[in-house]
Every structure is written in structure tokens, then in C-alpha cells.
Design a protein around this motif. Structure first.
Motif, PDB file in Angstrom:
ATOM      1  N   ALA A  49       1.143 -62.616 -17.180  1.00 40.97           N
ATOM      2  CA  ALA A  49       2.135 -61.933 -18.005  1.00 40.97           C
ATOM      3  C   ALA A  49       2.294 -60.476 -17.573  1.00 40.97           C
ATOM      4  O   ALA A  49       3.418 -59.962 -17.433  1.00 40.97           O
ATOM      5  N   TRP A  50       1.174 -59.784 -17.374  1.00 40.62           N
ATOM      6  CA  TRP A  50       1.212 -58.384 -16.930  1.00 40.62           C
ATOM      7  C   TRP A  50       1.952 -58.274 -15.601  1.00 40.62           C
ATOM      8  O   TRP A  50       2.818 -57.402 -15.424  1.00 40.62           O
ATOM      9  N   ARG A  51       1.637 -59.149 -14.659  1.00 39.52           N
ATOM     10  CA  ARG A  51       2.278 -59.105 -13.344  1.00 39.52           C
ATOM     11  C   ARG A  51       3.785 -59.358 -13.452  1.00 39.52           C
ATOM     12  O   ARG A  51       4.590 -58.643 -12.855  1.00 39.52           O
ATOM     13  N   TYR A  52       4.159 -60.359 -14.236  1.00 39.53           N
ATOM     14  CA  TYR A  52       5.576 -60.701 -14.383  1.00 39.53           C
ATOM     15  C   TYR A  52       6.354 -59.541 -14.991  1.00 39.53           C
ATOM     16  O   TYR A  52       7.421 -59.155 -14.499  1.00 39.53           O
ATOM     17  N   LEU A  53       5.828 -58.977 -16.083  1.00 34.31           N
ATOM     18  CA  LEU A  53       6.562 -57.930 -16.794  1.00 34.31           C
ATOM     19  C   LEU A  53       6.653 -56.643 -15.996  1.00 34.31           C
ATOM     20  O   LEU A  53       7.688 -55.966 -15.996  1.00 34.31           O
ATOM     21  N   LEU A  54       5.578 -56.274 -15.293  1.00 30.05           N
ATOM     22  CA  LEU A  54       5.635 -55.052 -14.485  1.00 30.05           C
ATOM     23  C   LEU A  54       6.537 -55.221 -13.275  1.00 30.05           C
ATOM     24  O   LEU A  54       7.269 -54.294 -12.901  1.00 30.05           O
ATOM     25  N   THR A  55       6.495 -56.390 -12.656  1.00 29.48           N
ATOM     26  CA  THR A  55       7.362 -56.626 -11.503  1.00 29.48           C
ATOM     27  C   THR A  55       8.827 -56.584 -11.908  1.00 29.48           C
ATOM     28  O   THR A  55       9.676 -56.080 -11.165  1.00 29.48           O
ATOM     29  N   ARG A  56       9.113 -57.087 -13.101  1.00 30.39           N
ATOM     30  CA  ARG A  56      10.513 -57.159 -13.554  1.00 30.39           C
ATOM     31  C   ARG A  56      10.994 -55.861 -14.190  1.00 30.39           C
ATOM     32  O   ARG A  56      12.158 -55.480 -14.030  1.00 30.39           O
TER      33      ARG A  56
ATOM     34  N   ALA B  82       4.237 -52.023  -0.806  1.00 32.05           N
ATOM     35  CA  ALA B  82       5.618 -52.169  -1.275  1.00 32.05           C
ATOM     36  C   ALA B  82       5.696 -52.708  -2.694  1.00 32.05           C
ATOM     37  O   ALA B  82       6.657 -52.438  -3.416  1.00 32.05           O
ATOM     38  N   ALA B  83       4.691 -53.465  -3.112  1.00 29.64           N
ATOM     39  CA  ALA B  83       4.726 -54.090  -4.438  1.00 29.64           C
ATOM     40  C   ALA B  83       4.283 -53.162  -5.561  1.00 29.64           C
ATOM     41  O   ALA B  83       4.323 -53.545  -6.732  1.00 29.64           O
ATOM     42  N   LEU B  84       3.864 -51.931  -5.257  1.00 31.83           N
ATOM     43  CA  LEU B  84       3.321 -51.040  -6.276  1.00 31.83           C
ATOM     44  C   LEU B  84       4.389 -50.667  -7.299  1.00 31.83           C
ATOM     45  O   LEU B  84       5.486 -50.225  -6.935  1.00 31.83           O
ATOM     46  N   ARG B  85       4.069 -50.819  -8.571  1.00 33.40           N
ATOM     47  CA  ARG B  85       5.014 -50.551  -9.658  1.00 33.40           C
ATOM     48  C   ARG B  85       4.353 -49.719 -10.751  1.00 33.40           C
ATOM     49  O   ARG B  85       3.164 -49.837 -11.023  1.00 33.40           O
ATOM     50  N   LEU B  86       5.168 -48.906 -11.411  1.00 36.43           N
ATOM     51  CA  LEU B  86       4.730 -48.176 -12.597  1.00 36.43           C
ATOM     52  C   LEU B  86       4.802 -49.089 -13.814  1.00 36.43           C
ATOM     53  O   LEU B  86       5.758 -49.860 -13.954  1.00 36.43           O
ATOM     54  N   PRO B  87       3.831 -49.024 -14.709  1.00 33.60           N
ATOM     55  CA  PRO B  87       4.000 -49.739 -15.980  1.00 33.60           C
ATOM     56  C   PRO B  87       5.223 -49.206 -16.713  1.00 33.60           C
ATOM     57  O   PRO B  87       5.559 -48.018 -16.606  1.00 33.60           O
ATOM     58  N   PRO B  88       5.923 -50.055 -17.452  1.00 32.89           N
ATOM     59  CA  PRO B  88       7.115 -49.597 -18.175  1.00 32.89           C
ATOM     60  C   PRO B  88       6.806 -48.479 -19.167  1.00 32.89           C
ATOM     61  O   PRO B  88       5.698 -48.376 -19.692  1.00 32.89           O
ATOM     62  N   THR B  89       7.813 -47.669 -19.408  1.00 34.98           N
ATOM     63  CA  THR B  89       7.730 -46.669 -20.471  1.00 34.98           C
ATOM     64  C   THR B  89       7.860 -47.366 -21.826  1.00 34.98           C
ATOM     65  O   THR B  89       8.205 -48.560 -21.907  1.00 34.98           O
ATOM     66  N   ALA B  90       7.646 -46.613 -22.884  1.00 34.48           N
ATOM     67  CA  ALA B  90       7.812 -47.183 -24.224  1.00 34.48           C
ATOM     68  C   ALA B  90       9.234 -47.707 -24.408  1.00 34.48           C
ATOM     69  O   ALA B  90       9.456 -48.801 -24.953  1.00 34.48           O
ATOM     70  N   GLU B  91      10.213 -46.947 -23.934  1.00 37.52           N
ATOM     71  CA  GLU B  91      11.602 -47.380 -24.058  1.00 37.52           C
ATOM     72  C   GLU B  91      11.858 -48.656 -23.265  1.00 37.52           C
ATOM     73  O   GLU B  91      12.562 -49.561 -23.727  1.00 37.52           O
ATOM     74  N   GLN B  92      11.288 -48.735 -22.070  1.00 38.03           N
ATOM     75  CA  GLN B  92      11.469 -49.941 -21.264  1.00 38.03           C
ATOM     76  C   GLN B  92      10.812 -51.153 -21.911  1.00 38.03           C
ATOM     77  O   GLN B  92      11.359 -52.258 -21.865  1.00 38.03           O
ATOM     78  N   TRP B  93       9.646 -50.985 -22.529  1.00 42.19           N
ATOM     79  CA  TRP B  93       9.026 -52.101 -23.245  1.00 42.19           C
ATOM     80  C   TRP B  93       9.920 -52.564 -24.380  1.00 42.19           C
ATOM     81  O   TRP B  93      10.051 -53.769 -24.632  1.00 42.19           O
TER      82      TRP B  93
ATOM     83  N   GLY C  31       8.910 -52.694 -14.440  1.00 42.46           N
ATOM     84  CA  GLY C  31       8.298 -51.451 -14.002  1.00 42.46           C
ATOM     85  C   GLY C  31       9.086 -50.808 -12.876  1.00 42.46           C
ATOM     86  O   GLY C  31       9.610 -51.495 -11.992  1.00 42.46           O
ATOM     87  N   ASP C  32       9.184 -49.492 -12.886  1.00 43.19           N
ATOM     88  CA  ASP C  32       9.879 -48.773 -11.818  1.00 43.19           C
ATOM     89  C   ASP C  32       9.040 -48.764 -10.546  1.00 43.19           C
ATOM     90  O   ASP C  32       7.808 -48.859 -10.582  1.00 43.19           O
ATOM     91  N   VAL C  33       9.726 -48.630  -9.425  1.00 39.30           N
ATOM     92  CA  VAL C  33       9.027 -48.492  -8.146  1.00 39.30           C
ATOM     93  C   VAL C  33       8.203 -47.209  -8.176  1.00 39.30           C
ATOM     94  O   VAL C  33       8.656 -46.167  -8.668  1.00 39.30           O
TER      95      VAL C  33
END
Length: 324
Positions: free
Chosen positions: A155-162, A176-187, A164-166
């Protein structure tokens, strides 16, 4: 312990942290990684790549340990608007505030169970990190509520990949796959069908959305030294209970005593390690009571010993609700 400037690649900021005594980077920060395929924490050769947000903005942080166990240094290179802030808090992230001196004292060690003494001997460089990243850690812990580790990591991988910002600015150096966790607004913008595709039930997604709504208040808890004020603040979010609080403060504040009561495996593991028999949460708390104040360190030392509890019957299988 000291921190000093290091050689700076183009477009980056860098520093070097020198710990006092033995140090194990992989064991220390490994607890911050949500499985081997975590998009926000990628191990690539000798480097550990982290992407997260600071009060100054997002950062990509690369960590590498050099030297021997007893004479090492950690090189940190950071890119992005949050680079300087990330390097400023680097020692805390690496466990510099985690003081094992009382635990390592001869009198205290003499009273430890044999497996805990063995684990500390085998991994004397282990520290408890303090990330102070409240929302990221809360979301991860909520995803892990009452499901298998495989399900939570997926779940964490799916949501961050979809969502999370680069990660910022490391160019050709960073994975290349490194992503930021979403912000509160993005969640808050994750639609119900994507929670479903991630395998996250409505109860856990609702808890994450409630945490996102009070994200600024959660982040203020990062500045507190820990203790009951932090626990109370976390428990004020509906859906966050004792287990989740323990899982969070172990990582955000490096709490040396928090025990994950309600964990599917932990009580049975501690019981098997200390008595040769499985036990429940009440039994685990009773067994660990002599080391109150250091109970998380005792548990981590038990794991470092290499002890594994006997297994009986099939493992708990993940349930896939995504096509229901």
C-alpha cells in the motif's frame, strides 16, 4: 560526536557526521524504511537515499558510512530547498541523541537476559533514530494496522508511486524511483478507489485523512522532547491507539521505552526469547518490567541477537480486497 562540512557535489550541500564510539548506519536508519521497495527510502550499493519534506521544502538525502565500526563517519549529501535544514538535523536523524550509556553500564548489563546481552555485543553500533517526521510516520503506521507487513508495504509503495512527487535535484546520482511522501493536501486528494486499489480499507484511510486534516498540529509534536504530551497529541486523532503511538514515537523521537502492545508478532517473540514460551501482551509487559525505561532497547537487542521464535502452522496470508 561532531559534524563537519564535506566535499560538495555540484548543486548540493554536504556534511560529515562523526559519531562517538561504534556506529551502524544500516541498522540505525533501517527502521525508517517501509520494506525493501519503499519509494522514499532506497538502498543503492553503499548509499541510502531518503526523500522527505522539511520546513524549508523537500530534500533528497544520500547517506554513506565510511571507516570501520569503531572509527567511522557518515557522509551526507543533500539536494533541494530543504538541504540545509536536513543537514542541520542530521545527527538527530542518525541517532546522536540516543544515549545507551545507562544500558551499557556493567550493573545494568548484568541484569539483562542473555540474548539481549548477546545482541548488544553483536551490534554495539545500533542507535535509535529520531526523524521528527510526524505525518509520514503516522501514515505508515496506520497502513500497518491489523494487516500483514506485505500488505502494508504494498500500500505504501502504491500510494507513494502514484501520489508522491519526484524527489528534488540529485540528477543522475539518485535512483529514478525515489519519491517524496505526499503532503497532507495530497493525502486528502487520494480518491476512494485508489485507497481500494492500494488494499487500504475504509477505517485506515479515514484515520489517515483525519491525521492529514490536523497535520500542522502533528508536526508541532516534533518539537517536543517526547513523553506523554506527544502520546496524548497522537491519541487525539481518532483511529490512533496505543500500538500506533508506539510505532510512531520509536521512529520520530527515538523513544527507548515504547513497546508496540497489540502487535501480531511481538509478544510471542519476546515470550519465546525470554522464557522459551509464547506469551500475550500482558505477559510481555510483565517480562519487560524490570527494564522499564529501556524496554525498546531490550527488544531491539533481542532482535540483534539473531534469535527467531519457532513457527507453527501456516503464516497469516494477506487478503486481497481490491476486486471485491
Amino acid at each position: 560526536m561532531s559534524i563537519a562540512p564535506a566535499v560538495v557535489p555540484s548543486g548540493a550541500e554536504a556534511a560529515e557526521w562523526i559519531p562517538d564510539g561504534p556506529y551502524n548506519l544500516a541498522g540505525t536508519v533501517g527502521t525508517l524504511q517501509c520494506g525493501p521497495h519503499d519509494p522514499s527510502f532506497i538502498v543503492q550499493g553503499p548509499d541510502r537515499w531518503l526523500a522527505f519534506r522539511t520546513s524549508d521544502g523537500p530534500v533528497t538525502l544520500a547517506l554513506r558510512q565510511r571507516g570501520s565500526l569503531n572509527d567511522s563517519r557518515v557522509q551526507a549529501t543533500a539536494w533541494g530547498p530543504g538541504a540545509a535544514r536536513a543537514l542541520e538535523s542530521l545527527p538527530r536523524l542518525l541517532g546522536a541523541e540516543d544515549d545507551w550509556s545507562a544500558f551499557d553500564s556493567p550493573r545494568f548489563r548484568a541484569g539483562l537476559p542473555e540474548l539481549a546481552r548477546k545482541g548488544r555485543y553483536l551490534d554495539p553500533g545500533l542507535r535509535l533514530p529520531a526523524s521528527r517526521r510526524m505525518l509520514d510516520t503516522v501514515v505508515r503506521a496506520v497502513l500497518e494496522q491489523k494487516v500483514t507487513g506485505i500488505e502494508a508495504k504494498r500500500a505504501w509503495r502504491y500510494l507513494l508511486t502514484r501520489y508522491g512527487d519526484v524527489a528534488p535535484g540529485a540528477g543522475e546520482f539518485a535512483p529514478a524511483a525515489l519519491r517524496l511522501p505526499p503532503t497532507a493536501e495530497q493525502w486528502r486528494r487520494v480518491p476512494s478507489w485508489d485507497w481500494h486499489k492500494a488494499g487500504v480499507d475504509s477505517k485506515r484511510s479515514a484515520t489517515i485523512l483525519k491525521a492529514a486534516l490536523v497535520a500542522s498540529g502533528l508536526e508541532r509534536l516534533a518539537s517536543l522532547p517526547g513523553g506523554e504530551a506527544v502520546r496524548s497529541g497522537l491519541r487525539s486523532v481518532p483511529g490512533i491507539g496505543v500500538w500506533t503511538v508506539a510505532e510512531v514515537v520509536q521512529r520520530t523521537h527515538g523513544c527507548p521505552d515504547s513497546i508496540s502492545v497489540g502487535d501480531y508478532h511481538l509478544a510471542a517473540y519476546v515470550g519465546a526469547a525470554l522464557t522459551g514460551r509464547r506469551t500475550d501482551d500482558a505477559g510481555m509487559i510483565e517480562l519487560l518490567e524490570p527494564w522499564r525505561g529501556q524496554r525498546q532497547r531490550v527488544v531491539r537487542s533481542l532482535y540483534s541477537s539473531g534469535f527467531r521464535k519457532p513457527t507453527f502452522g501456516p503464516r497469516l496470508s494477506p487478503e486481497d480486497h481490491r476486486r471485491r
